[in-house]
Write a protein that holds these residues in place. Sequence first.
Motif, short mmCIF file in Angstrom:
data_model
loop_
_atom_site.label_atom_id
_atom_site.label_comp_id
_atom_site.label_asym_id
_atom_site.label_seq_id
_atom_site.Cartn_x
_atom_site.Cartn_y
_atom_site.Cartn_z
N GLY A 93 8.46 -2.43 1.54
CA GLY A 93 9.83 -2.75 1.20
C GLY A 93 10.43 -1.57 0.45
O GLY A 93 9.80 -1.04 -0.47
N LYS A 94 11.64 -1.12 0.86
CA LYS A 94 12.21 0.10 0.29
C LYS A 94 13.66 -0.10 -0.11
O LYS A 94 14.41 -0.84 0.53
N THR A 326 6.04 9.50 -8.18
CA THR A 326 4.97 8.83 -8.90
C THR A 326 4.46 7.69 -8.02
O THR A 326 5.26 6.95 -7.42
N VAL A 327 3.15 7.57 -7.93
CA VAL A 327 2.53 6.57 -7.05
C VAL A 327 1.51 5.76 -7.85
O VAL A 327 0.70 6.34 -8.60
N TYR A 328 1.56 4.45 -7.66
CA TYR A 328 0.56 3.56 -8.28
C TYR A 328 -0.14 2.80 -7.16
O TYR A 328 0.52 2.17 -6.31
N HIS A 330 -3.18 -0.06 -6.20
CA HIS A 330 -4.07 -1.13 -6.69
C HIS A 330 -4.67 -1.81 -5.46
O HIS A 330 -4.03 -2.63 -4.82
N ARG A 331 -5.89 -1.39 -5.12
CA ARG A 331 -6.57 -1.89 -3.93
C ARG A 331 -5.68 -1.64 -2.72
O ARG A 331 -5.37 -0.49 -2.42
N LYS A 332 -5.28 -2.69 -2.01
CA LYS A 332 -4.45 -2.50 -0.81
C LYS A 332 -2.97 -2.30 -1.14
O LYS A 332 -2.19 -1.91 -0.28
N LEU A 333 -2.58 -2.58 -2.38
CA LEU A 333 -1.18 -2.51 -2.77
C LEU A 333 -0.82 -1.13 -3.32
O LEU A 333 -1.66 -0.44 -3.88
N PHE A 334 0.46 -0.76 -3.19
CA PHE A 334 0.95 0.49 -3.77
C PHE A 334 2.42 0.37 -4.10
O PHE A 334 3.15 -0.46 -3.52
N ALA A 335 2.86 1.17 -5.06
CA ALA A 335 4.27 1.23 -5.44
C ALA A 335 4.60 2.68 -5.76
O ALA A 335 3.74 3.44 -6.22
N LEU A 360 17.13 8.62 -4.66
CA LEU A 360 16.04 7.90 -5.32
C LEU A 360 15.52 6.84 -4.33
O LEU A 360 16.28 6.02 -3.84
N THR A 361 14.22 6.89 -4.08
CA THR A 361 13.59 5.93 -3.18
C THR A 361 12.55 5.14 -3.96
O THR A 361 11.65 5.71 -4.60
N LEU A 362 12.68 3.81 -3.95
CA LEU A 362 11.71 2.92 -4.59
C LEU A 362 10.99 2.15 -3.48
O LEU A 362 11.64 1.57 -2.60
N THR A 363 9.67 2.12 -3.55
CA THR A 363 8.86 1.52 -2.48
C THR A 363 7.78 0.63 -3.06
O THR A 363 7.12 1.00 -4.05
N VAL A 364 7.58 -0.52 -2.47
CA VAL A 364 6.41 -1.36 -2.74
C VAL A 364 5.81 -1.71 -1.38
O VAL A 364 6.54 -1.92 -0.40
N GLY A 365 4.50 -1.75 -1.31
CA GLY A 365 3.89 -2.02 -0.01
C GLY A 365 2.43 -2.34 -0.10
O GLY A 365 1.84 -2.40 -1.17
N MET A 366 1.84 -2.55 1.08
CA MET A 366 0.41 -2.83 1.18
C MET A 366 -0.15 -2.17 2.43
O MET A 366 0.56 -2.01 3.43
#
Length: 368
Positions: A93-94, A326-328, A330-335, A360-366
């Motif tokens: 999701g972006k 910046t990337v975070y 957590h297992r299969k998840l990322f932001a 500016l791009t904000l992303t959450v995903g798996m």
Amino acid sequence: MEFVRRVFLLSVLGAVSVLGSFAMDTQNDSIGKSSTRWVSQLIDNGFSFGDSSIYYPAFPRFILGVYNWGDRTFNSYDKDYVVGTGKNWKLQGKTYSWMESQTLFFPKNSQIAMHSNLFMDAGVHISFMAVSLGFTSNINKLFDRDTKRNTFNLDFACSRFSINYASLSSEGGMILTRFGDYNEGREFRYHFDDTKVNSATIDAYYFFNHNRYSHAAAYSFSKYQLRSSGTAVVGVNLAEQNFYMDFSNLPEEMLEGLPMAERRYNLHHRDIAVLGGYGYNWALKPKRWLLNLTAMGAIGYKRTYEDATDGERSLVANNYKLSFSTVYNHRKLFASGQLRFNGYLYYNSNFTHFSTFSSLTLTVGMRF
């Protein structure tokens, strides 16, 4: 994106699978195996092309050999520094927000300055290797008047180099904040729609320390940077831009402060420049936190067109690019949050024009 690593092989093998359904391999017949069995094997193992248990017919085996050569040559890393994620699919999701600005600097600290509204799009994307399908919505329609605008980006990247094409077009939607001597030269806010912007740029650059540095880890989430590393970057920058501003319809009290003779201004130019800089990945916590900062500058040749206010001229081109990610994980998840800034400089004996594009791009995903 992992074009070199994935998309070529996937598309070619897919075509071969269609042909294979109409032809039988003689060698396969002799050992009692179907010539299309390898297709079902790929599906069963999640398209792991390197699985040694898959029996490829002659031509797909040749294509696989070409792919393996390209993978070793263009997408290999020192595994102490960079490794793959082990997943082929990504659901993301972006939100994508961007703003442009135009500033003309005149003598005696006089300026014409304007910036666009903050434009925002949001959507959902699903990706398999380098192939992506998604839906994006214009969020500005929900809150204020819509502006004619369009952006397009295409990236091609591997471990050694990256190629990016970006285009932007917009009409109106600007906000004047300074206009010569008007308002005694102080800042104000005035909606200004008599503008047109068209821009297209191509950047191609090479990563010198490509064995230990991964741009993809910071910007496309297809790698993990295990240890901090940086690289020098060198390449080429091509750009064609057209900025048009018509001040004729402004109130007369504003026009009295106009610091230029013409009420219409047009800058139409083409740049060919050498691009250079440095990128660095900070692996704060391997496979968890990653920071990237990449700064590049370009210098070269600028040629203005006949329809430009200054007419045809040959000048020095100066362009600037800055990106932060910046990337975070957590297992299969990322932001991720990514900030990009592009600047373009034009100057003559009367004024200096500095144009910027920020996003500016904000992303959450798996990954799966």
